[in-house]
Structure formats: C-alpha cells, structure tokens
Design a protein around this motif. Structure first.
Motif, PDB file in Angstrom:
ATOM      1  N   GLY A  90       0.761  -1.257   0.107  1.00 51.76           N
ATOM      2  CA  GLY A  90      -0.085   0.035  -0.102  1.00 51.76           C
ATOM      3  C   GLY A  90       0.848   1.219   0.086  1.00 51.76           C
ATOM      4  N   MET A  91       2.236   1.251  -0.065  1.00 55.50           N
ATOM      5  CA  MET A  91       2.778   2.361  -0.283  1.00 55.50           C
ATOM      6  C   MET A  91       2.496   3.319  -1.474  1.00 55.50           C
ATOM      7  N   PRO A  92       2.465   2.823  -2.566  1.00 52.12           N
ATOM      8  CA  PRO A  92       2.061   3.991  -3.616  1.00 52.12           C
ATOM      9  C   PRO A  92       0.629   4.506  -3.348  1.00 52.12           C
ATOM     10  N   GLU A  93      -0.157   3.786  -2.693  1.00 46.83           N
ATOM     11  CA  GLU A  93      -1.394   4.586  -2.744  1.00 46.83           C
ATOM     12  C   GLU A  93      -1.271   5.749  -1.474  1.00 46.83           C
ATOM     13  N   LEU A 211       5.632 -10.463   8.487  1.00 47.88           N
ATOM     14  CA  LEU A 211       5.412 -10.494   9.925  1.00 47.88           C
ATOM     15  C   LEU A 211       5.349  -8.920  10.346  1.00 47.88           C
ATOM     16  N   ILE A 212       6.270  -8.032   9.690  1.00 41.65           N
ATOM     17  CA  ILE A 212       6.006  -6.636  10.183  1.00 41.65           C
ATOM     18  C   ILE A 212       4.877  -5.978   9.769  1.00 41.65           C
ATOM     19  N   LEU A 213       4.181  -6.498   8.465  1.00 43.56           N
ATOM     20  CA  LEU A 213       3.077  -5.706   8.005  1.00 43.56           C
ATOM     21  C   LEU A 213       1.949  -6.188   8.754  1.00 43.56           C
ATOM     22  N   TRP A 224       3.642  -0.659   6.005  1.00 36.90           N
ATOM     23  CA  TRP A 224       4.937  -0.379   5.324  1.00 36.90           C
ATOM     24  C   TRP A 224       5.963   0.326   5.716  1.00 36.90           C
ATOM     25  N   ARG A 225       5.390   1.272   6.747  1.00 35.62           N
ATOM     26  CA  ARG A 225       6.408   2.333   7.459  1.00 35.62           C
ATOM     27  C   ARG A 225       7.227   1.580   8.392  1.00 35.62           C
ATOM     28  N   TRP A 226       6.402   0.533   9.007  1.00 36.42           N
ATOM     29  CA  TRP A 226       7.455  -0.274  10.120  1.00 36.42           C
ATOM     30  C   TRP A 226       8.466  -1.100   9.396  1.00 36.42           C
ATOM     31  N   VAL A 227       8.069  -1.361   8.098  1.00 38.91           N
ATOM     32  CA  VAL A 227       9.333  -2.241   7.331  1.00 38.91           C
ATOM     33  C   VAL A 227      10.264  -1.454   7.252  1.00 38.91           C
ATOM     34  N   TYR A 228      10.394   0.010   6.901  1.00 32.84           N
ATOM     35  CA  TYR A 228      11.591   0.707   6.799  1.00 32.84           C
ATOM     36  C   TYR A 228      12.141   0.981   8.140  1.00 32.84           C
TER      37      TYR A 228
END
Length: 502
Positions: A90-93, A211-213, A224-228
C-alpha cells in the motif's frame, strides 16, 4: 582448462621481525618488506604450507569473515529490495504515486548506484575497508529509517538516490576484500555467499515483511512504514559490527595467533603476482579500461542483472499477478529464493573445484530461459509458479559466477579494482531498465525482456570463453618461442605464466 594452482609460486625466506609487527595500514607493510618478500622470484625455494594447517586456517577465516560479510550484504539487499514488498503493502497509494512514478523510483536508485561503484572500489584501500564499509552502511541505514516518514513521491526519489550512492560501493568493496583474503581458486564459493545473501534477503525479506506488516496501525503508522523502521535499525547494528569486527589488514587479523599470521603472510607472498603493488597507479586504471575481458564481462553482467534486479525486486508482484493476494505473494517467494541460493552455492563449489567459470554460467542460464518460457506462455498458474523456481537457478548463479570469472582473471589489485568497478557499473545499469519493464500486470514485457537478455548472454559468454582461450594459447606460443611477443600489456595478468581461468 585453466590450472587452479596459484599463477606463480612465491619464494621467500622467513619474514624479518619488523614484518611481524601489527600495523593497521596494509600499504605501509608492503613497502617495509625486503625484496625477497615482495619479489616472488627473489629466493630459491618455494614456500609450501601444510594442507591440513591451511585448511584449518581457511575454516577459521570463513568462520569470522563470512558471517560479517554476509550480514552486511544481507542488510544492504534488504534495504534495497524492500521497495518490492512495500509496493504490494500500500505504499504507492499512501504517497499518491502512480505506477509509472513508482517504477521510476525503482530505477533512479541505479543512477547513483552505477555512478559511485568504480570510485568506491578504487578508494577502498586508500580509505581502509573498515572506514569505507562502516560509513556506507550507517548512511544507508539512516536513509532507510527516514524512508518510513516519506509522504510524497519526491521524498521517495531522494531516498532512493542516497541509497544508491551508498550501496554502490558495497558489493565491489566486499568483493575486493575477499580477494585480499583468498586465493584465486578459493573465490567462487566465497562470492557465492554474497549472492546467497541476496537469496536470503529475498526469502527473509518476504517473511520479515509478512510479519512486520502485521504491525499495521501500531503507533498510528502503516505497516509498510514499520518495514522501513525495523530493517533500517537492523542495518545500523550491522554497521557497528563492521567497525569493530572487520580488520583492515587480513594478514594481521585480531583473531589469528602468531602461527596463523605467519601462514597468512606466506599466502600473501604466494599471491604476490595476483595482488601486485600496493602503490596506486593511474596506468593500471587505463589498462583496465582497455581490457576486452572487462567490456565483454560487463555486457554479460548487464544481461544477467536484468534478471537479477527484475526478478528479485518484482517477484512478489509477479506471483501476485498469478492470482494470489499480497500476503500469499510475500511468503510464496521464500521457497523460490532459497532454491536459487542453494543452486548457486552448489555451482560455485563445483566452479572452484574444477576451475571452470564460463560454461557454468551458460549452464545456469538454460534453466532461466526455460523458466521464462513457462511464465510467458499461456499455461496454468501452477506451471508459471514452477517456472519461477527454474528462473531462480539463473538469478544468482549467472551474475555471481560471471563476476568471479573476471575477478580471477585480472591482476594486480588496482587494475582488478577498476575492472570490477567498471564491470559492475555497466551491469547495474540493468537496474534502471528493470524498473521500467516491470510496470503492469501480468508483466509480459518484463518477463519477455529478461528471456531475451539471457539468450544474448549465452552468445556473449561463448565469445568471452573463446577470447580467453585464445589469450592462453597465445601466451603458450610466446613462451615456446614460436611467435614474437607484440602485446602492449605484459604485466599483471598479462605475464606469460598467468593462466586465465576458462
């Protein structure tokens, strides 16, 4: 078939006491050695290490260097390729990016990546490996963390450019560091560890992202922010490990005892022709630029990297286009990446054992060609998914063995550093292309382009193999006095007793 033995046995008496002193500057040590220790022909008897003792030394070196190097490259590739995972999360959106803009964000990474590869490779020894690799690792880690705060496409472009500038120096740097430790016939399996990290990053990245998602919404932040955030923090910790655990001079490594350090010095003298002078020379850079091996190898690397970057970055999206949801796409990548990594390790061990390089690259590509044919053909999704396993056999084996092929056939150090840097610069421009050809489902353009690149690579591999064989035969004829030596470059790998690996 090229011999796996060192190109010229080195001879030398035991080192003087001054040469046994620890010194963090590897350049000074070379100049302090007496002539018998820098000239492989200066003494009368060859130094031979006990095979069992040398095997034990290699095991010790591997037990320390390999985990560090693998962790660094693992964190690097996680930070680079996580854009494929956040895309389906969902990052692009969230940042209001169109598919074309997001593809551009994937591509701009390689603009700075390819621009900085050769300079970082050449500067590695000048700045010392510890300073260079630690600095690069910390800067890209911070950039990854800050990527979690991106709110628009401009921020993503900027982050990707910084990542490219830093990560461009990592792979050539780690590869060159391996040549400072291992002999020519020991390198393919160690380079394979770097590409296995790419496979682990793909598999682990998919699992980790899955898992992070699950943290989506915690702290008011999207998954997706937690992934970074989490992957960036992991990379900073690895950067600190590099600073404290990676010695600038492998022959004086902190974990070796005095007997092992002496063995390392003997190994260094045995590789004197391969390593050459520690003095920087612009002439060696010019030799590298004129070397046909480097240019053909670079063209092969470009074709192989089309597959590497397209497949590894967009595999979640490719699998999603087969009818799976985003979560399924993440974990279904895991067995594909693991298969590719294991296949390359097996091929790399065989390559070192036989000292065969080019034919094994071509062999791995056959699987990739068959895999892409299955993916783009009107077959069931199950058959297409099986095709991804076939593709994985070529994803890492092709670029990894091709790099090793150049590695072992260029000497001395600065000529090799320039050749590796320029080869990687040529090859990694494929990343720019990969971002543009994988735009819309079902990714027919990207998959067909990758298939074509592998076919072209097969012809280039055959051409490079024939050229290197002709160089070996010419050296043999010159040595026998059958023809006059009219070659312009007669030093380093141009010396008559330096036999190229085929």
């Amino acid at each position: 078939m090229a011999s796996c033995s060192p190109p010229r046995p080195s001879t030398s008496p035991s080192p003087s006491p001054s040469s046994e002193k620890k010194d963090s500057d590897p350049e000074r040590r070379q100049h302090d050695l007496p002539p018998s220790e820098t000239d492989p022909t200066a003494a009368g008897t060859a130094e031979v290490l006990d095979p069992k003792s040398e095997a034990a030394l290699l095991l010790k070196l591997d037990s320390v260097f390999v985990p560090i190097i693998m962790l660094v490259y693992l964190s690097c590739f996680l930070d680079r390729s996580n854009i494929g995972n956040v895309k389906v999360a969902g990052m692009p959106e969230d940042i209001h990016a169109t598919p074309a803009q997001f593809s551009t964000a994937v591509s701009v990474f390689y603009a700075t990546y390819v621009a900085f590869e050769a300079p970082w490779a050449i500067l590695l020894k000048r700045l010392t490996p510890r300073v260079t690799l630690t600095t690069l690792c910390v800067v890209w880690s911070l950039t990854t963390i800050f990527s979690g705060f991106i709110t628009n496409i401009g921020g993503l472009y900027a982050a990707r450019l910084v990542l490219g500038a830093c990560e461009g120096g990592l792979f050539p740097g780690l590869n060159l560091y391996l040549t400072m430790v291992y002999k020519r016939e020991e390198q393919a399996k160690r380079v394979s560890y770097l590409f296995v990290c790419t496979a682990i990053a793909g598999a682990f990245g998919g699992l980790l992202a899955y898992l992070i998602l699950k943290m989506d919404g915690i702290g008011g932040q999207a998954g997706w922010r937690w992934v970074y955030f989490i992957e960036g923090i992991f990379s900073i910790l690895i950067g600190l490990l590099v600073w404290f655990a990676l010695p600038n001079d492998p022959t004086e490594a902190y974990f070796l005892n005095q007997e092992e350090k002496q063995m390392m010095r003997v190994r260094a003298r045995q590789r004197a022709q391969y390593m050459g002078s520690e003095e920087f020379s612009w002439e060696e850079i010019r030799y590298a630029l004129k070397d046909k091996k480097m240019w053909i190898s670079g063209a092969i690397q470009f074709c192989q990297d089309i597959l590497l970057y397209g497949f590894s970055t967009f595999l979640p999206s490719i699998i999603q286009s087969m009818g799976h949801d985003s979560v399924e796409a993440q974990y279904l990548t895991i067995p594909v990446y693991i298969t590719g990594g294991l296949f390359f390790m097996a091929l790399a061990f065989l390559s070192d054992k036989l000292c065969v390089r080019g034919p094994l690259v071509a062999f791995a590509n056959v699987f990739g060609i068959l895999g892409y044919i299955l993916i783009i053909s009107p077959t069931s999704n199950g058959v297409k998914f099986f095709g991804t396993f076939l593709c994985s056999a070529a994803v890492y084996s092709g670029p990894g063995l091709n790099l090793t092929w150049l590695n072992v056939n260029v000497a001395p150090h600065y000529r090799r550093a320039a050749a590796i840097g320029f080869q990687q610069t040529i090859g990694n421009t494929a990343g720019i292309v990969a971002g543009q050809i994988y735009r819309e489902k079902p990714y027919l353009l990207g998959n067909a382009f990758s298939l074509g690149a592998l076919v072209v690579a097969e012809f280039l591999i055959a051409g490079l193999w024939l050229y290197i064989r002709s160089c070996n035969r010419k050296k043999e004829r010159i040595s026998r006095g059958e023809v006059e030596d009219t070659r312009k470059v007669k030093t380093g790998d141009g010396e008559l007793d330096f036999k190229y690996h085929l």
